[in-house]
Design an enzyme around this catalytic site. Structure first.
Site, PDB file in Angstrom:
ATOM      1  N   GLN A   1      40.888  49.097  32.350  1.00 23.65           N
ATOM      2  CA  GLN A   1      41.181  48.376  31.255  1.00 23.65           C
ATOM      3  C   GLN A   1      41.203  46.748  31.499  1.00 23.65           C
ATOM      4  O   GLN A   1      41.298  45.972  30.772  1.00 23.65           O
ATOM      5  CB  GLN A   1      42.993  48.500  31.017  1.00 23.65           C
ATOM      6  CG  GLN A   1      43.312  49.909  30.722  1.00 23.65           C
ATOM      7  CD  GLN A   1      44.989  49.865  30.939  1.00 23.65           C
ATOM      8  OE1 GLN A   1      45.656  49.385  30.006  1.00 23.65           O
ATOM      9  NE2 GLN A   1      45.294  50.392  31.877  1.00 23.65           N
TER      10      GLN A   1
ATOM     11  N   HIS B   1      38.602  47.839  27.533  1.00 21.58           N
ATOM     12  CA  HIS B   1      38.907  46.659  26.919  1.00 21.58           C
ATOM     13  C   HIS B   1      37.776  45.583  26.853  1.00 21.58           C
ATOM     14  O   HIS B   1      37.755  44.554  26.810  1.00 21.58           O
ATOM     15  CB  HIS B   1      40.030  46.006  27.533  1.00 21.58           C
ATOM     16  CG  HIS B   1      41.261  46.748  26.913  1.00 21.58           C
ATOM     17  ND1 HIS B   1      42.550  46.642  27.950  1.00 21.58           N
ATOM     18  CD2 HIS B   1      41.670  47.657  26.049  1.00 21.58           C
ATOM     19  CE1 HIS B   1      43.499  47.466  27.445  1.00 21.58           C
ATOM     20  NE2 HIS B   1      42.973  48.062  26.324  1.00 21.58           N
TER      21      HIS B   1
ATOM     22  N   CYS C   1      26.757  34.832  14.444  1.00 22.84           N
ATOM     23  CA  CYS C   1      25.384  35.643  14.439  1.00 22.84           C
ATOM     24  C   CYS C   1      25.465  36.897  15.334  1.00 22.84           C
ATOM     25  O   CYS C   1      24.526  37.679  15.403  1.00 22.84           O
ATOM     26  CB  CYS C   1      24.257  34.794  14.841  1.00 22.84           C
ATOM     27  SG  CYS C   1      24.163  34.481  16.553  1.00 22.84           S
TER      28      CYS C   1
ATOM     29  N   CYS D   1      27.508  28.565  20.171  1.00 26.16           N
ATOM     30  CA  CYS D   1      26.045  29.468  20.257  1.00 26.16           C
ATOM     31  C   CYS D   1      24.982  28.422  19.829  1.00 26.16           C
ATOM     32  O   CYS D   1      25.343  27.475  19.134  1.00 26.16           O
ATOM     33  CB  CYS D   1      26.184  30.703  19.519  1.00 26.16           C
ATOM     34  SG  CYS D   1      24.864  31.535  19.011  1.00 26.16           S
TER      35      CYS D   1
ATOM     36  N   CYS E   1      23.342  28.810  17.378  1.00 25.34           N
ATOM     37  CA  CYS E   1      23.294  28.729  15.801  1.00 25.34           C
ATOM     38  C   CYS E   1      24.532  28.035  15.245  1.00 25.34           C
ATOM     39  O   CYS E   1      24.833  27.701  14.318  1.00 25.34           O
ATOM     40  CB  CYS E   1      23.599  30.047  15.382  1.00 25.34           C
ATOM     41  SG  CYS E   1      25.311  30.799  15.272  1.00 25.34           S
TER      42      CYS E   1
ATOM     43  N   THR F   1      48.329  50.277  36.502  1.00 23.66           N
ATOM     44  CA  THR F   1      48.616  50.013  35.026  1.00 23.66           C
ATOM     45  C   THR F   1      50.099  50.268  34.730  1.00 23.66           C
ATOM     46  O   THR F   1      50.643  51.461  35.077  1.00 23.66           O
ATOM     47  CB  THR F   1      47.587  50.951  34.023  1.00 23.66           C
ATOM     48  OG1 THR F   1      48.096  50.580  32.831  1.00 23.66           O
ATOM     49  CG2 THR F   1      47.713  52.524  34.492  1.00 23.66           C
TER      50      THR F   1
ATOM     51  N   ASN G   1      51.203  52.672  42.278  1.00 21.47           N
ATOM     52  CA  ASN G   1      51.803  51.588  41.867  1.00 21.47           C
ATOM     53  C   ASN G   1      53.009  51.339  42.580  1.00 21.47           C
ATOM     54  O   ASN G   1      53.596  52.167  42.968  1.00 21.47           O
ATOM     55  CB  ASN G   1      52.016  51.796  40.240  1.00 21.47           C
ATOM     56  CG  ASN G   1      52.389  50.620  39.431  1.00 21.47           C
ATOM     57  OD1 ASN G   1      52.981  49.654  39.901  1.00 21.47           O
ATOM     58  ND2 ASN G   1      51.720  50.707  38.087  1.00 21.47           N
TER      59      ASN G   1
ATOM     60  N   GLU H   1      55.671  50.198  41.420  1.00 18.00           N
ATOM     61  CA  GLU H   1      56.741  50.396  40.532  1.00 18.00           C
ATOM     62  C   GLU H   1      56.517  51.613  39.746  1.00 18.00           C
ATOM     63  O   GLU H   1      55.272  51.983  39.473  1.00 18.00           O
ATOM     64  CB  GLU H   1      56.848  49.221  39.539  1.00 18.00           C
ATOM     65  CG  GLU H   1      56.879  47.593  40.023  1.00 18.00           C
ATOM     66  CD  GLU H   1      58.242  47.415  40.758  1.00 18.00           C
ATOM     67  OE1 GLU H   1      59.127  47.868  40.445  1.00 18.00           O
ATOM     68  OE2 GLU H   1      58.143  46.484  41.500  1.00 18.00           O
TER      69      GLU H   1
ATOM     70  N   ALA I   1      47.652  49.143  45.489  1.00 16.87           N
ATOM     71  CA  ALA I   1      46.428  49.857  45.430  1.00 16.87           C
ATOM     72  C   ALA I   1      45.510  49.793  46.598  1.00 16.87           C
ATOM     73  O   ALA I   1      45.078  50.854  47.014  1.00 16.87           O
ATOM     74  CB  ALA I   1      45.637  49.235  44.289  1.00 16.87           C
TER      75      ALA I   1
HETATM   76  P1  NAD Z   1      49.208  46.257  33.188  1.00 15.19           P
HETATM   77  O1  NAD Z   1      49.990  46.538  32.074  1.00 15.19           O
HETATM   78  O2  NAD Z   1      48.083  47.167  33.607  1.00 15.19           O
HETATM   79  O3  NAD Z   1      50.553  46.011  34.400  1.00 15.19           O
HETATM   80  C1  NAD Z   1      50.249  45.856  35.822  1.00 15.19           C
HETATM   81  C2  NAD Z   1      50.776  47.010  36.647  1.00 15.19           C
HETATM   82  O4  NAD Z   1      50.396  46.600  38.001  1.00 15.19           O
HETATM   83  C3  NAD Z   1      52.072  46.913  36.670  1.00 15.19           C
HETATM   84  O5  NAD Z   1      52.733  48.412  36.310  1.00 15.19           O
HETATM   85  C4  NAD Z   1      52.627  46.710  38.130  1.00 15.19           C
HETATM   86  O6  NAD Z   1      53.722  47.395  38.787  1.00 15.19           O
HETATM   87  C5  NAD Z   1      51.320  47.194  38.908  1.00 15.19           C
HETATM   88  N1  NAD Z   1      50.869  46.275  40.237  1.00 15.19           N
HETATM   89  C6  NAD Z   1      51.356  45.277  40.486  1.00 15.19           C
HETATM   90  N2  NAD Z   1      50.886  44.953  42.042  1.00 15.19           N
HETATM   91  C7  NAD Z   1      50.053  46.029  42.121  1.00 15.19           C
HETATM   92  C8  NAD Z   1      49.113  46.187  43.336  1.00 15.19           C
HETATM   93  N3  NAD Z   1      49.009  45.630  44.305  1.00 15.19           N
HETATM   94  N4  NAD Z   1      48.617  47.529  43.350  1.00 15.19           N
HETATM   95  C9  NAD Z   1      48.603  48.508  42.382  1.00 15.19           C
HETATM   96  N5  NAD Z   1      49.380  48.170  41.084  1.00 15.19           N
HETATM   97  C10 NAD Z   1      50.136  47.064  41.050  1.00 15.19           C
HETATM   98  O7  NAD Z   1      48.592  44.890  33.109  1.00 15.19           O
HETATM   99  P2  NAD Z   1      48.930  43.742  32.132  1.00 15.19           P
HETATM  100  O8  NAD Z   1      48.776  42.567  33.180  1.00 15.19           O
HETATM  101  O9  NAD Z   1      50.176  44.171  31.524  1.00 15.19           O
HETATM  102  O10 NAD Z   1      47.704  43.724  31.210  1.00 15.19           O
HETATM  103  C11 NAD Z   1      47.627  44.147  29.885  1.00 15.19           C
HETATM  104  C12 NAD Z   1      45.918  44.183  29.520  1.00 15.19           C
HETATM  105  O11 NAD Z   1      45.450  42.970  29.897  1.00 15.19           O
HETATM  106  C13 NAD Z   1      45.298  44.966  30.764  1.00 15.19           C
HETATM  107  O12 NAD Z   1      45.214  46.407  30.052  1.00 15.19           O
HETATM  108  C14 NAD Z   1      43.947  44.344  30.464  1.00 15.19           C
HETATM  109  O13 NAD Z   1      43.106  44.577  29.501  1.00 15.19           O
HETATM  110  C15 NAD Z   1      44.271  42.895  30.324  1.00 15.19           C
HETATM  111  N6  NAD Z   1      43.987  42.179  31.540  1.00 15.19           N
HETATM  112  C16 NAD Z   1      43.020  42.165  32.467  1.00 15.19           C
HETATM  113  C17 NAD Z   1      43.029  41.603  33.767  1.00 15.19           C
HETATM  114  C18 NAD Z   1      41.870  41.713  34.510  1.00 15.19           C
HETATM  115  O14 NAD Z   1      40.570  42.092  34.083  1.00 15.19           O
HETATM  116  N7  NAD Z   1      42.068  41.913  35.876  1.00 15.19           N
HETATM  117  C19 NAD Z   1      44.092  40.913  34.102  1.00 15.19           C
HETATM  118  C20 NAD Z   1      45.117  40.502  33.323  1.00 15.19           C
HETATM  119  C21 NAD Z   1      45.445  41.147  31.949  1.00 15.19           C
HETATM  120 ZN    ZN Z   2      25.267  32.605  16.857  1.00 10.62          ZN
END
Ligand code: NAD
Ligand code: ZN
Length: 259
Positions: free
Chosen positions: A102, A120, A131, A149, A151, A189, A214, A216, A233
């Site tokens: 994601q 995403h 464009c 851009c 354009c 996630t 996770n 949590e 992680a």
């Molecule tokens: P999310 O809904 O995926 O929640 C974050 C999760 O990570 C929580 O469940 C939390 O308990 C867990 N977490 C916290 N620390 C951790 C660790 N050290 N190891 C493993 N897990 C851990 O994410 P969000 O922040 O609510 O984002 C929603 C959407 O926004 C995402 O699906 C994404 O598309 C986008 N987003 C992307 C990024 C990125 O690209 N890094 C950052 C922020 C948001």
């Molecule tokens: Zn353009």
């Protein structure tokens, strides 16, 4: 936790199709804040509102200033952590085939995974609202906001804003991978953003073992996932990789949320 890591190692060793679904949590140890929960960067704005397509279309300069530029500066500097590296190692060992992410930060590819479904979209590219031409984000001059851009059209991240559709190809392939895998690792996630959160449901319904990593519990815990390895992680992936690399097969059991 150790018993559950050993249990995951045993299952991974015997599986032919393994997939991972990752969320913002896997990139926290790389310094990229999540949208929800602790450590969120945006205090003045709710990211769920500001990262909505309607907010972008209403005021692109504002969204660029408070969200996109900030994210660009952080992502430009970020490096893969042990969580990403662990998944890359799993692919190199021939255990993991596909990462459905994601995240838009590109860190799985940087770590070395070769089959990454960007559910995403990606932050590596910007797209012209007028464009449709794509421009690499690192080549975008963000000194005047919103950047434009050639354009004259406004550039937007080639990522999915809230309120937008998932790229159909990413959705279809993810569903296929989820239905085929024997093990799905669900890492960092909160499993509340749909339809990404339904991939573990498809996996479980198709007979896969769903293992969450996770710190949590999530809405999947005890309902969809077979078990939760509660921890960060990076450290959990280090445990899994060293378990897989050690030649001795371990067979300890662990607490299971399943009836
Ligand atoms: P999310 O809904 O995926 O929640 C974050 C999760 O990570 C929580 O469940 C939390 O308990 C867990 N977490 C916290 N620390 C951790 C660790 N050290 N190891 C493993 N897990 C851990 O994410 P969000 O922040 O609510 O984002 C929603 C959407 O926004 C995402 O699906 C994404 O598309 C986008 N987003 C992307 C990024 C990125 O690209 N890094 C950052 C922020 C948001
Ligand atoms: Zn353009």
């Amino acid at each position: 936790m150790d018993a559950l890591v050993a249990r995951a190692v045993d299952r991974l060793r015997s599986a032919r199709h393994v997939a991972a679904l990752t969320g913002a949590g896997i990139s926290i140890e790389s310094g990229i804040p999540p949208f929800r929960g602790k450590g969120g960067l945006w205090e003045r704005f709710d990211p769920m509102e500001i990262a909505h397509i309607d907010a972008f279309l209403a005021d692109p300069a504002l969204v660029w200033r408070v969200l996109v530029k900030e994210l660009k500066d952080i992502i430009d500097r970020a490096q893969p952590n042990d969580g990403h590296k662990g998944l890359a190692r799993l692919e190199a060992m021939g255990i993991l085939q596909t990462v459905i992410t994601q995240n838009i930060d590109g860190l799985h590819q940087l770590a070395g995974n070769t089959d990454v479904i960007e559910f995403h979209g990606s932050f590596a590219w910007q797209r012209c609202l007028q464009c449709d031409q794509r421009v690499e984000t690192r080549k975008v001059d963000a000194s005047v906001l919103p950047p434009r851009c050639r354009c004259g059209g406004i550039l937007r991240p080639d990522a999915v804003f809230f309120g937008e559709m998932i790229p159909p190809a990413a959705l279809w392939r993810s569903q296929e991978v989820a239905a085929r895998c024997e093990v799905m690792l669900v890492i960092g996630t909160s499993a509340i953003v749909q339809p990404a959160a339904s991939m573990p449901i498809i996996a479980r319904q198709s007979g896969a073992v769903v293992i969450e990593i996770n710190p949590e519990p999530t809405p999947l815990t005890g309902v969809i996932s077979n078990y939760l390895i509660q921890g960060k992680a990076g450290e959990v992936m280090n445990g899994i990789v060293s378990g897989l690399e050690s030649t001795t097969a371990r067979t300890e059991g662990g607490l299971d949320f399943r009836p």
